[in-house]
Structures are given as structure tokens and as C-alpha cells.
Design a protein around this motif. Structure first.
Motif, PDB file in Angstrom:
ATOM      1  N   LEU A  33       0.801  -1.227   0.000  1.00 46.15           N
ATOM      2  CA  LEU A  33       0.000   0.000   0.000  1.00 46.15           C
ATOM      3  C   LEU A  33       0.834   1.276   0.000  1.00 46.15           C
ATOM      4  CD1 LEU A  33      -2.667  -0.990   2.680  1.00 46.15           C
ATOM      5  CD2 LEU A  33      -3.064  -0.773   0.211  1.00 46.15           C
ATOM      6  N   ALA A  34       2.109   1.183   0.339  1.00 45.75           N
ATOM      7  CA  ALA A  34       2.937   2.370   0.527  1.00 45.75           C
ATOM      8  C   ALA A  34       2.964   3.255  -0.718  1.00 45.75           C
ATOM      9  CB  ALA A  34       4.355   1.960   0.910  1.00 45.75           C
ATOM     10  N   VAL A  40       1.657   4.913   4.647  1.00 43.26           N
ATOM     11  CA  VAL A  40       0.385   4.192   4.584  1.00 43.26           C
ATOM     12  C   VAL A  40      -0.494   4.680   5.731  1.00 43.26           C
ATOM     13  CG1 VAL A  40      -0.766   1.951   4.634  1.00 43.26           C
ATOM     14  CG2 VAL A  40       1.539   2.138   3.662  1.00 43.26           C
ATOM     15  N   SER A  41      -1.729   5.036   5.443  1.00 39.28           N
ATOM     16  CA  SER A  41      -2.642   5.442   6.506  1.00 39.28           C
ATOM     17  C   SER A  41      -3.189   4.225   7.230  1.00 39.28           C
ATOM     18  CB  SER A  41      -3.795   6.277   5.944  1.00 39.28           C
ATOM     19  OG  SER A  41      -4.689   5.456   5.216  1.00 39.28           O
ATOM     20  N   VAL A  42      -3.494   4.380   8.491  1.00 39.93           N
ATOM     21  CA  VAL A  42      -4.093   3.293   9.264  1.00 39.93           C
ATOM     22  C   VAL A  42      -5.442   2.909   8.670  1.00 39.93           C
ATOM     23  CG1 VAL A  42      -5.032   2.644  11.523  1.00 39.93           C
ATOM     24  CG2 VAL A  42      -2.871   3.884  11.382  1.00 39.93           C
ATOM     25  N   SER A  46      -6.461  -0.821   7.475  1.00 40.69           N
ATOM     26  CA  SER A  46      -7.590  -1.564   8.038  1.00 40.69           C
ATOM     27  C   SER A  46      -8.532  -2.042   6.936  1.00 40.69           C
ATOM     28  CB  SER A  46      -8.351  -0.698   9.049  1.00 40.69           C
ATOM     29  OG  SER A  46      -9.011   0.382   8.408  1.00 40.69           O
ATOM     30  N   GLN A  47      -8.745  -1.219   5.915  1.00 45.65           N
ATOM     31  CA  GLN A  47      -9.616  -1.614   4.808  1.00 45.65           C
ATOM     32  C   GLN A  47      -9.001  -2.764   4.021  1.00 45.65           C
ATOM     33  OE1 GLN A  47     -10.768   1.734   2.366  1.00 45.65           O
ATOM     34  NE2 GLN A  47     -11.330   2.976   4.136  1.00 45.65           N
ATOM     35  N   GLU A  72       3.518   7.347  14.551  1.00 48.35           N
ATOM     36  CA  GLU A  72       3.243   8.590  15.286  1.00 48.35           C
ATOM     37  C   GLU A  72       1.751   8.845  15.205  1.00 48.35           C
ATOM     38  OE1 GLU A  72       6.104  11.951  14.812  1.00 48.35           O
ATOM     39  OE2 GLU A  72       6.850  10.741  13.139  1.00 48.35           O
ATOM     40  N   LYS A  73       1.161   9.173  16.313  1.00 54.77           N
ATOM     41  CA  LYS A  73      -0.283   9.373  16.384  1.00 54.77           C
ATOM     42  C   LYS A  73      -0.747  10.380  15.340  1.00 54.77           C
ATOM     43  CE  LYS A  73      -3.872   9.785  19.927  1.00 54.77           C
ATOM     44  NZ  LYS A  73      -4.129  10.063  21.378  1.00 54.77           N
ATOM     45  N   TYR A  74      -1.824   9.996  14.621  1.00 52.56           N
ATOM     46  CA  TYR A  74      -2.457  10.819  13.591  1.00 52.56           C
ATOM     47  C   TYR A  74      -1.588  11.015  12.338  1.00 52.56           C
ATOM     48  CZ  TYR A  74      -5.343  11.971  17.647  1.00 52.56           C
ATOM     49  OH  TYR A  74      -6.128  11.899  18.770  1.00 52.56           O
ATOM     50  N   LYS A  75      -0.498  10.278  12.225  1.00 51.46           N
ATOM     51  CA  LYS A  75       0.347  10.375  11.034  1.00 51.46           C
ATOM     52  C   LYS A  75       0.408   9.024  10.319  1.00 51.46           C
ATOM     53  CE  LYS A  75       3.351  14.151  12.587  1.00 51.46           C
ATOM     54  NZ  LYS A  75       4.760  14.577  12.780  1.00 51.46           N
ATOM     55  N   PRO A  76       0.710   9.046   9.015  1.00 47.75           N
ATOM     56  CA  PRO A  76       0.807   7.774   8.280  1.00 47.75           C
ATOM     57  C   PRO A  76       1.932   6.900   8.841  1.00 47.75           C
ATOM     58  CG  PRO A  76       0.687   9.628   6.766  1.00 47.75           C
ATOM     59  CD  PRO A  76       0.907  10.200   8.127  1.00 47.75           C
TER      60      PRO A  76
END
Length: 236
Positions: A33-34, A40-42, A46-47, A72-76
């Protein structure tokens, strides 16, 4: 297939770390996915794995603790060098297996994915080394995707999407952007296979579908959606 940590059995050890099938599937998904910057977003993760976002986020933290990703929280998410190598080795086992099933066992290219999904988790390097040797060390799998070497290095093919080509271009089909069963069966139905030489006869203005010529099968029309998935090398 839904992947849940609670169902995974521990199957592999690399320095001080236990790796489950679930971890390997997460790493492979991250690698696939990168984007160009390796992010890559969380949510995308997950999808892809059909798990809840909290489950994917929890696993991301675990992978971070083990040194496979930067979290890192809220980051890809970003795979580390260690994470990229671990993911590439899973992909190596998968693609070697697909090639073996086609070349040595006579499976069709649309029959091998599910079997390879199971075998890729076998932790026996000599097994895959022998498989590699028996096939004389192939560089690409049956769908034209590059096979990583034993160090996890991947040499990407120099190719473009067929949809980026223009009228009059002559190309060789060298790979597929994705190898879903539906796409492979469609290509089989049109007698399209890797290494065929195609010539772009027409690009339709309305929907950007293409009319292609090839030896024995002239005037083949493919939609833009299909052309997007065909990776080719320009010959002229």
C-alpha cells in the motif's frame, strides 16, 4: 479474509522477535500500500486487511515497538528498513510459490494466489531456496511482478501502463498492476498473455478505450480500466 491477532499462531523467530502470520500479513499489506514516500494510513491498512481501524492501530503500535514501522499518532505509518526487508521476504516466498505452481505443476495463472497465500508463511528458507534453484532463479512471477532476492532487494521492471501509450506505439506486455482472478480470466478470454507484442491502433476520444493489433488477433478492444492494469515496455 479477516485477520485477527487472537487467532494467530507463532510460527517464526528472527532476532529476539516472534512473528505471527498476522504480523507477516500486516507487513506485506504495508509494503504493497505504501505511496512513493513509503507512507500508509491506518485507515487504508484496516480496509485492506478487513479489520477494524482500532485493531489496525493497535497492531501498528506493536509493529512500532518491534522496530518494523515508524508510528506517530495521527500520522501515516512508514516501514523501517527492517520492516521492508521482512515484508519483501514474505512477498518473495509468495511469488516464488506462484511461479513454481505455474512452471512446475501446471497451474493456471489465475489459480495460484490462494495456495501461495498459505505457503508464504512456511518458515523454511532452504525450501524456497530449492524451489528457486529448480526454476533456475526466475526474476519475475507468473504475473510479471519482480521476485525479491534473499536479502529482500527488488529490482522493479522498467515499464508503463498501457493506457499511457499513444496511437502507433508498439509494446510488449511485461506485467500487471494487479492480478485479481477476474482480470486474469478476462485476459485469458481475450488470449492475452505476458510477452505478447501489441500495437496501439486507436485510442478512442470518448472513453479512452484502445483498439490493439497483435499477431493472429487483430482489432482487440480493451477498456481504459483494463489498459490501466496492463504494464508494458515500449518497443519503438
Amino acid at each position: 479474509m479477516v485477520l485477527e491477532q487472537s487467532r494467530a499462531s507463532y510460527i517464526c523467530t528472527i532476532p529476539d522477535i516472534m512473528i505471527t502470520e498476522t504480523v507477516e500479513n500486516y507487513l506485506k499489506a504495508l509494503f504493497t500500500l505504501a505511496d512513493e514516500e513509503g507512507r500508509v494510513s491506518v485507515s487504508d491498512l484496516s480496509q485492506c486487511l478487513e479489520v477494524s481501524k482500532p485493531s489496525a492501530n493497535s497492531m501498528a503500535k506493536t509493529l512500532h515497538q518491534e522496530g518494523f514501522v515508524v508510528y506517530e499518532k495521527y500520522k501515516p505509518l512508514v516501514l523501517t528498513k527492517k520492516g521492508r526487508k521482512a515484508a519483501a521476504l514474505v512477498i518473495r516466498r509468495h511469488r516464488l510459490t506462484e511461479m513454481f505452481l505455474v512452471e512446475m505443476m501446471g497451474f493456471a495463472w489465475d489459480e495460484v494466489h490462494d495456495v501461495a497465500e498459505q505457503i508464504e508463511h512456511v518458515q523454511a528458507p532452504s525450501f524456497f531456496d530449492r524451489m528457486d534453484e529448480l526454476m533456475d532463479f526466475p526474476k519475475f512471477d507468473p504475473h510479471g511482478s519482480p521476485i525479491p532476492d534473499k536479502e529482500g532487494n527488488i529490482v522493479e521492471a522498467n515499464c508503463i501502463s498501457l493506457s499511457a501509450c499513444a496511437k502507433g506505439d508498439k509494446v510488449t506486455l511485461v506485467g500487471l498492476a494487479q492480478s485479481s482472478r477476474a482480470l486474469l480470466q478476462l485476459l485469458d478470454g481475450h488470449n492475452i498473455a505476458l510477452h505478447q507484442v501489441l500495437e496501439v491502433a486507436t485510442v478512442e476520444d470518448f472513453d479512452h478505450s484502445m483498439v490493439l493489433n497483435r499477431d493472429g488477433f487483430p482489432h482487440l478492444t480493451l477498456s481504459k480500466q483494463v489498459c490501466n492494469e496492463l504494464l508494458v515496455r515500449l518497443e519503438n
